[in-house]
Design a protein around this motif. Structure first.
Motif, PDB file in Angstrom:
ATOM      1  N   ALA A 137       7.791  -0.516 -21.505  1.00 29.32           N
ATOM      2  CA  ALA A 137       8.948  -0.354 -22.723  1.00 29.32           C
ATOM      3  C   ALA A 137       9.060   1.366 -22.933  1.00 29.32           C
ATOM      4  O   ALA A 137      10.064   1.585 -23.022  1.00 29.32           O
ATOM      5  CB  ALA A 137       8.935  -1.081 -23.998  1.00 29.32           C
ATOM      6  N   ALA A 138       7.738   1.941 -22.939  1.00 32.41           N
ATOM      7  CA  ALA A 138       7.826   3.202 -23.329  1.00 32.41           C
ATOM      8  C   ALA A 138       8.028   4.423 -22.355  1.00 32.41           C
ATOM      9  O   ALA A 138       8.108   5.499 -22.448  1.00 32.41           O
ATOM     10  CB  ALA A 138       6.711   3.678 -24.229  1.00 32.41           C
ATOM     11  N   GLN A 139       7.701   3.552 -21.229  1.00 30.04           N
ATOM     12  CA  GLN A 139       7.801   4.578 -19.830  1.00 30.04           C
ATOM     13  C   GLN A 139       6.712   5.262 -19.828  1.00 30.04           C
ATOM     14  O   GLN A 139       6.666   6.624 -19.471  1.00 30.04           O
ATOM     15  CB  GLN A 139       9.062   4.914 -19.515  1.00 30.04           C
ATOM     16  N   ARG A 140       5.646   4.888 -20.539  1.00 30.46           N
ATOM     17  CA  ARG A 140       4.442   5.898 -20.415  1.00 30.46           C
ATOM     18  C   ARG A 140       3.240   5.180 -19.915  1.00 30.46           C
ATOM     19  O   ARG A 140       3.226   3.877 -19.648  1.00 30.46           O
ATOM     20  CB  ARG A 140       3.889   6.108 -21.888  1.00 30.46           C
ATOM     21  N   PRO A 141       2.193   5.803 -19.058  1.00 27.79           N
ATOM     22  CA  PRO A 141       1.068   5.290 -18.732  1.00 27.79           C
ATOM     23  C   PRO A 141       0.056   4.659 -19.583  1.00 27.79           C
ATOM     24  O   PRO A 141       0.128   5.089 -20.889  1.00 27.79           O
ATOM     25  CB  PRO A 141       0.516   6.598 -17.772  1.00 27.79           C
ATOM     26  N   LEU A 142      -0.724   3.539 -19.320  1.00 28.35           N
ATOM     27  CA  LEU A 142      -1.485   3.187 -20.182  1.00 28.35           C
ATOM     28  C   LEU A 142      -2.808   3.814 -20.349  1.00 28.35           C
ATOM     29  O   LEU A 142      -3.723   3.690 -19.794  1.00 28.35           O
ATOM     30  CB  LEU A 142      -1.979   1.582 -19.634  1.00 28.35           C
ATOM     31  N   THR A 143      -2.725   4.803 -21.421  1.00 28.66           N
ATOM     32  CA  THR A 143      -3.920   5.747 -21.557  1.00 28.66           C
ATOM     33  C   THR A 143      -4.367   5.604 -22.959  1.00 28.66           C
ATOM     34  O   THR A 143      -3.616   4.791 -23.811  1.00 28.66           O
ATOM     35  CB  THR A 143      -3.356   7.333 -21.492  1.00 28.66           C
ATOM     36  N   LEU A 144      -5.361   6.136 -23.538  1.00 29.64           N
ATOM     37  CA  LEU A 144      -5.974   6.064 -24.650  1.00 29.64           C
ATOM     38  C   LEU A 144      -4.935   6.550 -25.892  1.00 29.64           C
ATOM     39  O   LEU A 144      -4.804   5.805 -26.835  1.00 29.64           O
ATOM     40  CB  LEU A 144      -7.197   6.864 -24.845  1.00 29.64           C
ATOM     41  N   PRO A 145      -4.170   7.639 -25.725  1.00 31.76           N
ATOM     42  CA  PRO A 145      -3.119   7.949 -26.535  1.00 31.76           C
ATOM     43  C   PRO A 145      -2.206   6.971 -26.832  1.00 31.76           C
ATOM     44  O   PRO A 145      -1.639   6.659 -27.982  1.00 31.76           O
ATOM     45  CB  PRO A 145      -2.595   9.363 -25.972  1.00 31.76           C
ATOM     46  N   LEU A 146      -1.703   6.295 -25.863  1.00 33.64           N
ATOM     47  CA  LEU A 146      -0.859   5.285 -26.087  1.00 33.64           C
ATOM     48  C   LEU A 146      -1.400   4.018 -26.781  1.00 33.64           C
ATOM     49  O   LEU A 146      -0.857   3.559 -27.571  1.00 33.64           O
ATOM     50  CB  LEU A 146      -0.120   4.734 -24.592  1.00 33.64           C
ATOM     51  N   VAL A 147      -2.638   3.736 -26.300  1.00 33.32           N
ATOM     52  CA  VAL A 147      -3.278   2.747 -27.249  1.00 33.32           C
ATOM     53  C   VAL A 147      -3.463   3.051 -28.697  1.00 33.32           C
ATOM     54  O   VAL A 147      -3.320   1.878 -29.497  1.00 33.32           O
ATOM     55  CB  VAL A 147      -4.757   2.386 -26.418  1.00 33.32           C
ATOM     56  N   ARG A 148      -3.775   4.159 -28.941  1.00 33.34           N
ATOM     57  CA  ARG A 148      -4.097   4.297 -30.342  1.00 33.34           C
ATOM     58  C   ARG A 148      -2.587   4.736 -31.088  1.00 33.34           C
ATOM     59  O   ARG A 148      -2.536   4.124 -32.190  1.00 33.34           O
ATOM     60  CB  ARG A 148      -4.478   5.814 -30.560  1.00 33.34           C
ATOM     61  N   ASP A 149      -1.363   4.847 -30.459  1.00 34.45           N
ATOM     62  CA  ASP A 149      -0.271   4.893 -30.992  1.00 34.45           C
ATOM     63  C   ASP A 149       0.191   3.388 -31.181  1.00 34.45           C
ATOM     64  O   ASP A 149       0.839   2.999 -32.292  1.00 34.45           O
ATOM     65  CB  ASP A 149       0.942   5.627 -30.112  1.00 34.45           C
ATOM     66  N   PHE A 150       0.030   2.585 -30.439  1.00 29.70           N
ATOM     67  CA  PHE A 150       0.422   1.016 -30.238  1.00 29.70           C
ATOM     68  C   PHE A 150      -0.446   0.568 -31.502  1.00 29.70           C
ATOM     69  O   PHE A 150       0.122  -0.178 -32.281  1.00 29.70           O
ATOM     70  CB  PHE A 150       0.015   0.334 -28.930  1.00 29.70           C
TER      71      PHE A 150
END
Length: 227
Positions: free
Chosen positions: A206-219
Motif C-alpha cells: 500500500a505504501a509502495q515501500r520495501p518491507l524493511t525494518l524502518p517500515l516495520v517500526r513505522d507500521f
C-alpha cells in the motif's frame, strides 16, 4: 503511513509440507503414517501451548487422509460439540478438547471408544497433558490410551526461516534481519508471527515501500497509536 484497503491475504497453509517440524519430528511422522493408513495406533493426542502448531497438524492429518480417499473430519470443540454426525469417519480429529462442556466430554468419551471398536482412528488436541486436563477422569484415561505427543515450539532461527518462506510465497522478498527482528521482538507463536508478516506485506504494498525494518517500526508505531 498511508494504507490502502487491499485484500491480498493468502489462505493459511494447513498441509504437512507447510508445517515447521522443529523438535516435533516423531509426532509429525506418526500423524503422516496415521493419515496414510500405515499406523497400528488408532488414538493420538497432541498437547502444547497455544500457537505451537497442534491445529495445523490436525488439519494436515485430515487433509492428507482425505486425499488418500479416507472419510476424514476435523472438529473444533470450541465451536462444534462432537455429536452423532461425528461417528463413522475413518479418521476423526477433535481440536481444543479442553473446551468441552460435561455433555461434550461424555460424547468424546463415546467417540473414542467407537472409533477404536470400528478400527477407525481419532486424533485429539488440548493445551495440557492428559493427566492434567480439567476433564472427566474416564476421558483423561481415554486420551492417554494411544500415542501422546507434546508439540514444542520451534527454535527462533527456524521461525525466522519460516517467515521468510511465507514472504516469498506471497512474492515478497524480505531481508533475513527483518524476520529475525520480528521473532525476537514480537509475538513468539507461529500463527501470530505469520499474521503480522502478512499485515506488514500488505502495508508495504500500500505504501509502495520495501518491507524493511524502518517500515516495520513505522507500521507498529502507527498500529499502537491507533489502539
Amino acid at each position: 503511513m498511508k494504507q490502502l484497503p487491499l485484500d491480498l491475504q493468502l489462505p493459511d497453509p494447513t498441509g504437512f509440507d507447510d508445517f515447521l517440524i522443529g523438535p516435533n519430528l516423531e509426532a509429525f511422522l506418526a500423524l503422516k503414517a496415521l493419515a496414510d493408513g500405515e499406523s497400528p495406533e488408532s488414538c493420538v493426542y497432541l498437547w502444547g501451548q497455544a500457537g505451537a502448531g497442534k491445529s495445523h497438524l490436525l488439519r494436515a492429518t485430515v487433509a492428507r487422509a482425505g486425499d488418500a480417499g479416507l472419510d476424514a473430519l476435523y472438529l473444533d470443540a470450541r465451536t462444534v460439540a462432537p455429536g452423532e454426525s461425528a461417528h463413522g469417519h475413518a479418521l476423526l480429529a477433535v481440536d481444543h478438547v479442553d473446551a468441552l462442556d460435561p455433555a461434550g466430554q461424555i460424547a468424546l468419551f463415546g467417540l473414542i471408544n467407537a472409533q477404536r471398536e470400528c478400527g477407525f482412528a481419532i486424533v485429539t488436541a488440548g493445551q495440557q497433558a492428559p493427566a492434567h486436563m480439567p476433564l472427566r477422569d474416564d476421558l483423561r484415561t481415554r486420551l492417554g490410551w494411544g500415542l501422546v505427543f507434546e508439540i514444542a515450539e520451534p527454535a527462533d532461527e527456524d521461525k525466522a526461516a519460516l517467515l521468510r518462506h511465507r514472504a516469498r510465497a506471497r512474492g515478497c522478498e524480505v531481508d533475513e534481519s527483518v524476520c529475525r527482528w520480528l521473532v525476537s521482538h514480537q509475538r513468539r507463536d507461529i500463527g501470530g508471527l505469520v499474521s503480522l508478516l502478512d499485515a506488514l506485506d500488505r502495508a508495504a504494498l500500500a505504501a509502495q515501500r520495501p518491507l524493511t525494518l524502518p517500515l516495520v517500526r513505522d507500521f507498529l508505531r502507527d498500529a499502537e497509536a491507533g489502539n
